[in-house]
Scaffold this motif. Sequence first.
Motif, PDB file in Angstrom:
ATOM      1  N   SER A 139      -1.474  29.296 -13.624  1.00 40.88           N
ATOM      2  CA  SER A 139      -1.472  30.113 -14.431  1.00 40.88           C
ATOM      3  C   SER A 139      -0.110  30.568 -14.939  1.00 40.88           C
ATOM      4  O   SER A 139       0.869  30.599 -14.237  1.00 40.88           O
ATOM      5  CB  SER A 139      -2.298  31.474 -14.145  1.00 40.88           C
ATOM      6  N   VAL A 140       0.119  30.897 -16.406  1.00 41.84           N
ATOM      7  CA  VAL A 140       1.194  31.201 -16.861  1.00 41.84           C
ATOM      8  C   VAL A 140       0.882  32.727 -17.475  1.00 41.84           C
ATOM      9  O   VAL A 140      -0.315  33.115 -18.067  1.00 41.84           O
ATOM     10  CB  VAL A 140       1.777  30.669 -17.873  1.00 41.84           C
ATOM     11  N   GLU A 141       1.790  33.711 -17.554  1.00 41.55           N
ATOM     12  CA  GLU A 141       1.499  35.072 -17.940  1.00 41.55           C
ATOM     13  C   GLU A 141       2.780  35.433 -18.896  1.00 41.55           C
ATOM     14  O   GLU A 141       3.899  35.282 -18.387  1.00 41.55           O
ATOM     15  CB  GLU A 141       1.393  36.115 -16.974  1.00 41.55           C
ATOM     16  N   SER A 142       2.533  35.872 -20.077  1.00 33.01           N
ATOM     17  CA  SER A 142       3.554  36.456 -21.020  1.00 33.01           C
ATOM     18  C   SER A 142       3.939  37.680 -20.386  1.00 33.01           C
ATOM     19  O   SER A 142       3.316  38.555 -19.568  1.00 33.01           O
ATOM     20  CB  SER A 142       3.164  36.331 -22.433  1.00 33.01           C
ATOM     21  N   ALA A 143       5.105  38.119 -21.239  1.00 30.36           N
ATOM     22  CA  ALA A 143       5.752  39.442 -20.635  1.00 30.36           C
ATOM     23  C   ALA A 143       4.995  40.783 -21.405  1.00 30.36           C
ATOM     24  O   ALA A 143       4.454  40.417 -22.419  1.00 30.36           O
ATOM     25  CB  ALA A 143       7.179  39.486 -21.259  1.00 30.36           C
ATOM     26  N   GLY A 144       5.101  41.734 -20.694  1.00 32.88           N
ATOM     27  CA  GLY A 144       4.379  43.021 -21.522  1.00 32.88           C
ATOM     28  C   GLY A 144       5.560  43.744 -21.858  1.00 32.88           C
ATOM     29  O   GLY A 144       6.624  43.516 -22.097  1.00 32.88           O
ATOM     30  N   HIS A 145       4.960  45.188 -22.091  1.00 33.68           N
ATOM     31  CA  HIS A 145       6.047  45.968 -22.632  1.00 33.68           C
ATOM     32  C   HIS A 145       7.102  46.647 -21.559  1.00 33.68           C
ATOM     33  O   HIS A 145       8.045  46.742 -21.630  1.00 33.68           O
ATOM     34  CB  HIS A 145       5.145  47.423 -23.144  1.00 33.68           C
ATOM     35  N   PHE A 146       6.394  46.935 -20.386  1.00 33.43           N
ATOM     36  CA  PHE A 146       7.079  47.748 -19.200  1.00 33.43           C
ATOM     37  C   PHE A 146       7.665  46.261 -18.544  1.00 33.43           C
ATOM     38  O   PHE A 146       8.821  46.488 -17.827  1.00 33.43           O
ATOM     39  CB  PHE A 146       6.199  48.361 -18.576  1.00 33.43           C
ATOM     40  N   ASP A 186      -6.695  36.468 -19.917  1.00 33.73           N
ATOM     41  CA  ASP A 186      -6.924  37.992 -19.399  1.00 33.73           C
ATOM     42  C   ASP A 186      -5.881  38.790 -19.944  1.00 33.73           C
ATOM     43  O   ASP A 186      -4.623  38.601 -19.614  1.00 33.73           O
ATOM     44  CB  ASP A 186      -6.739  37.941 -17.780  1.00 33.73           C
ATOM     45  N   LYS A 187      -6.049  39.528 -20.862  1.00 32.83           N
ATOM     46  CA  LYS A 187      -5.137  40.609 -21.375  1.00 32.83           C
ATOM     47  C   LYS A 187      -5.074  41.638 -20.359  1.00 32.83           C
ATOM     48  O   LYS A 187      -6.213  42.165 -20.118  1.00 32.83           O
ATOM     49  CB  LYS A 187      -5.466  40.921 -22.799  1.00 32.83           C
ATOM     50  N   LYS A 188      -3.617  42.327 -20.104  1.00 30.92           N
ATOM     51  CA  LYS A 188      -3.485  43.084 -19.147  1.00 30.92           C
ATOM     52  C   LYS A 188      -2.683  44.187 -19.754  1.00 30.92           C
ATOM     53  O   LYS A 188      -2.016  44.188 -20.947  1.00 30.92           O
ATOM     54  CB  LYS A 188      -2.563  42.589 -17.988  1.00 30.92           C
ATOM     55  N   GLY A 189      -2.873  45.572 -19.088  1.00 29.48           N
ATOM     56  CA  GLY A 189      -2.296  46.587 -19.584  1.00 29.48           C
ATOM     57  C   GLY A 189      -2.975  47.508 -20.794  1.00 29.48           C
ATOM     58  O   GLY A 189      -3.775  46.876 -21.191  1.00 29.48           O
ATOM     59  N   ILE A 190      -2.323  48.600 -21.030  1.00 33.31           N
ATOM     60  CA  ILE A 190      -2.939  49.432 -22.074  1.00 33.31           C
ATOM     61  C   ILE A 190      -2.799  48.389 -23.358  1.00 33.31           C
ATOM     62  O   ILE A 190      -3.673  48.362 -24.160  1.00 33.31           O
ATOM     63  CB  ILE A 190      -2.256  50.817 -22.240  1.00 33.31           C
ATOM     64  N   THR A 191      -1.695  47.919 -23.776  1.00 39.26           N
ATOM     65  CA  THR A 191      -1.527  47.486 -25.039  1.00 39.26           C
ATOM     66  C   THR A 191      -1.950  46.126 -25.038  1.00 39.26           C
ATOM     67  O   THR A 191      -2.415  45.477 -26.163  1.00 39.26           O
ATOM     68  CB  THR A 191       0.117  47.198 -25.239  1.00 39.26           C
ATOM     69  N   SER A 219       0.750  41.633 -22.351  1.00 41.95           N
ATOM     70  CA  SER A 219       0.868  40.807 -21.297  1.00 41.95           C
ATOM     71  C   SER A 219      -0.452  40.156 -21.160  1.00 41.95           C
ATOM     72  O   SER A 219      -1.494  40.579 -20.943  1.00 41.95           O
ATOM     73  CB  SER A 219       1.377  41.383 -19.925  1.00 41.95           C
ATOM     74  N   VAL A 220      -0.435  38.739 -21.104  1.00 44.55           N
ATOM     75  CA  VAL A 220      -1.684  37.737 -21.314  1.00 44.55           C
ATOM     76  C   VAL A 220      -1.278  36.745 -20.370  1.00 44.55           C
ATOM     77  O   VAL A 220      -0.448  35.996 -20.310  1.00 44.55           O
ATOM     78  CB  VAL A 220      -1.844  37.198 -22.574  1.00 44.55           C
ATOM     79  N   GLU A 221      -2.421  36.711 -19.344  1.00 44.09           N
ATOM     80  CA  GLU A 221      -2.460  35.483 -18.327  1.00 44.09           C
ATOM     81  C   GLU A 221      -3.284  34.408 -18.785  1.00 44.09           C
ATOM     82  O   GLU A 221      -4.499  34.592 -19.140  1.00 44.09           O
ATOM     83  CB  GLU A 221      -2.779  36.191 -16.751  1.00 44.09           C
ATOM     84  N   TYR A 222      -2.788  33.165 -18.731  1.00 43.65           N
ATOM     85  CA  TYR A 222      -3.940  31.899 -18.903  1.00 43.65           C
ATOM     86  C   TYR A 222      -3.820  31.352 -17.683  1.00 43.65           C
ATOM     87  O   TYR A 222      -3.099  30.403 -17.291  1.00 43.65           O
ATOM     88  CB  TYR A 222      -2.973  31.271 -19.934  1.00 43.65           C
ATOM     89  N   ARG A 223      -5.014  31.456 -17.029  1.00 40.66           N
ATOM     90  CA  ARG A 223      -5.429  30.551 -15.828  1.00 40.66           C
ATOM     91  C   ARG A 223      -6.007  29.517 -15.986  1.00 40.66           C
ATOM     92  O   ARG A 223      -7.211  29.485 -16.651  1.00 40.66           O
ATOM     93  CB  ARG A 223      -6.063  31.315 -14.733  1.00 40.66           C
ATOM     94  N   SER A 224      -5.819  28.197 -15.429  1.00 37.48           N
ATOM     95  CA  SER A 224      -6.689  27.065 -15.549  1.00 37.48           C
ATOM     96  C   SER A 224      -7.236  26.274 -14.503  1.00 37.48           C
ATOM     97  O   SER A 224      -6.388  26.513 -13.238  1.00 37.48           O
ATOM     98  CB  SER A 224      -5.727  25.847 -16.392  1.00 37.48           C
TER      99      SER A 224
END
Length: 857
Positions: free
Chosen positions: A574-581, A702-707, A710-715
């Motif tokens: 999986s790869v996960e993009s950066a979030g706000h915090f 999987d979208k994470k956090g309030i905003t 940060s999104v995780e893409y798992r394969s």
Amino acid sequence: MGIIDIIGNNAAQIDASEYENKVREKYPPALLQHDEHIVFAFKSLGGSGRDHYMLTNKRVLVRDKMGITGKQIAYKSVPYTSIRAFSFETCGSLDTDSEMKIHARGIGTVSLDFTKSVDVLAIHRFLSAAVIQGKGAGEEYVAEGTSGYGNGSGDASTSIFDLLGSNYAQIDKFELESRLKPSVLLPQEKVELAFKCGRDSILMTSLRILKIDVQGVTGKKIEYLTILWPTIRGFSVETAGNILDRDTELTLYFNLPSTHCTLEGFPRNARTRMKIDFRDGQSDIFAVQRFISDKVLGPDTMAPSQHGGAMAGYHDTGSGSLFAWIGDDNRMVDPREAEAQFKFILQSCESVELAFKGRRDMILFTTKRIIFVDKQGFLGIGKKVEFISLPYRSITTFSLRSAGSFIDKDSELCLWLDFDDVFYPRRSNEDDPPPPPIPRKSYLEIDFQKDKVDVFVVHRYLSERLMRVNGHQMKPHTSPVTSSLLVPSSPSTGQNFLDWIGNNAAAIDPKACDVKFHEAGILQRDEHVAFAFKTGRDSLYLTNKRLFIIDVQGVTGKRKEYTSIPLDSIRCWSVESAGHFDRDMELRVWFKAFWDNKVKQDLRKGKADIFAIQSFIAHFVIGNADGNSALRNAQAYEPSKSGAMTKILGYLSDAHMKDPVELTSQLRGEPALLQEDESIEAAFRSGRDLFLISTKRIIIIDKKGITGKSVEYRSFPLMYNTAFKIETEGHLLSGPEVVVYTADDDIKQELAKGQKDNIWLIHEILSNKMLDNPQKDFIEGAMHMGSVDHSSHTPTQYSPVVAAQPYQPQPTTFQVQLPAGIVAGQQIQVHHPKTNQKLIITVPNGVPAGGVFNVSA
């Protein structure tokens, strides 16, 4: 039907042909494939129940009505390719029901009780023929002479001491084979070794290991347990000792699925080992070892090897250190001398390439396996010796640790094995907390003497033996490791490279890394760095063969660990993009092992392209997987008409279907998640998250956090999924659900109510991918991948975009003639004329019987 069958929920046999007709008439068409047929069918509660069990020509299929009304129905599918062992138990005198147990990867154990009238041996013969095919029968072998690997005397008498010690004696295999044919054994099956203890027997045949357990006072109830040869991940033989301990011993290490146990004093998997004691003088333990070697390692048909090992002539100067002797650290010795000493345990075509000696024990690295020689007794002077064999295909990952400062002066080799041997020890006192589990042989650490073993020589050797070569196969045992790779390294090799990394900022140039790695001799000649990252003192690299991690340890940083995870061992990522915090991105990789098998790496935002990284991994893991659609009659997407209840349930994580064509277009653009020959077959949205089934994998977004930034893409590659279950919708809030079983965590997804066809769409996709996948093979570590060319990455291709995309071969157009009896719309299997890859092709409409049509692939 009797009261006992109803109470015991024993299944009664029903007419398979009639039930198949009923299934095709009344049940959804996607339940059975067009070329799938029911061979055995059973009904619960002695024939009066509502559940059904089917054995088709492709799988075990269970139809389980749930709840009081039975509106919600679960359909569990276990493909025969996932079965690793199975057992059948006949009726007894008092216990009048028979039983079938199937042990399958991911799903564990599936059991079924039958009524007395069911002929379980007929089912046993059918399942044996369906499961034991191709690699499922183990390696080919050639037995010398009429007696093969030896034969017993036929004396079945057992003393009271042998019964108490469960000691087996070798018996006449020809007599036992004639008694078990044709009721138990297959016509082409040959018994090579047979042993008996009391009423019980163990057979080693050309197709399997068969354990016969006679139960009860009368002995009428008998269990026949079949274990397939490829499930053996390691084995050991132990010679007889002195005076009191006169028995020899065989231990088999399995990768058999079983229910996990966390009780103290028990292994996590109860079926990870089988220990067999042999009566003194009544069996040839080395003949047993020789036969198992042939079935697990491959045939011993070649002339004796003349290769003495690149380190031949190495002079052993002894440990030279009291601390090394006390710590039992291993030093390098002459492999030619070790081969001469232990030739009796080796195959004729097998040679020792590296050899190490500790205080009294030895370790041999041969062309086929690693052998641990454990001399037992006081100071190793006893007669009892254990020889533990671990084939290279059982080793999934390895790491080398250099020596540290101060007290820690030894280096280490760490090996991750492909079988679950984890054990939960008992606590010393009741008031103590539970002790942590121990890996036993799931994970091994071998200590080396600092100044007697060059860890970079061991690293280069294992890279040659464990990294895949052409067609993703291991280096053949007939090809010795190149002698130049085993030349001792310069004393400054590791330090110079780490000094160079330390002079850089957070980002590392992969091109420069590639040059430095090859100068240090750390990478293989056809291996190149595509991505490089640095976090503090540690660094991570993605090459075209492995995920390579350098972990700098200790206060001084003198101790370093070099971990190599072959890309073939990756089972999920999986790869996960950066979030706000959280401003860092993340890469996670799960590899094939049963101990500490997860790698997590934070990546600095703006310094890495996570989609280029995931595309790179996808290329080598699923690059040659079948990218064709699994749907025979794909329908255009129509938006669901959401009623009030459906809208409410949408907020309760029930997934609604989305347009797969639109998502395919989006995920090939921004973000670039899919491969060129990969498309979305089914897509469902649950709140902010997405559950996708493509032609090659299951993707969870999987979208994470309030905003939700940060999104995780798992394969999860479909080729490594082992079984699946779907549940139709029930009353009230019970919506449809799909469960996909993997070797690790199961994948579960609930679907929205009111869309009954969606769950059958998923069933059709999973059935076609798991039952008809032409690349599926028994041995997970040496299959699935086709013939991706590892050398396709050159040192000049380092930009993330280029590294992610240039590997798709140009399609080739060739002609295929329609086989007899096949009509348009059916699927056929063909070989690609250039790559020899197996393809599943759907015959297009309009092709006449015996006609020719074009295929582009």
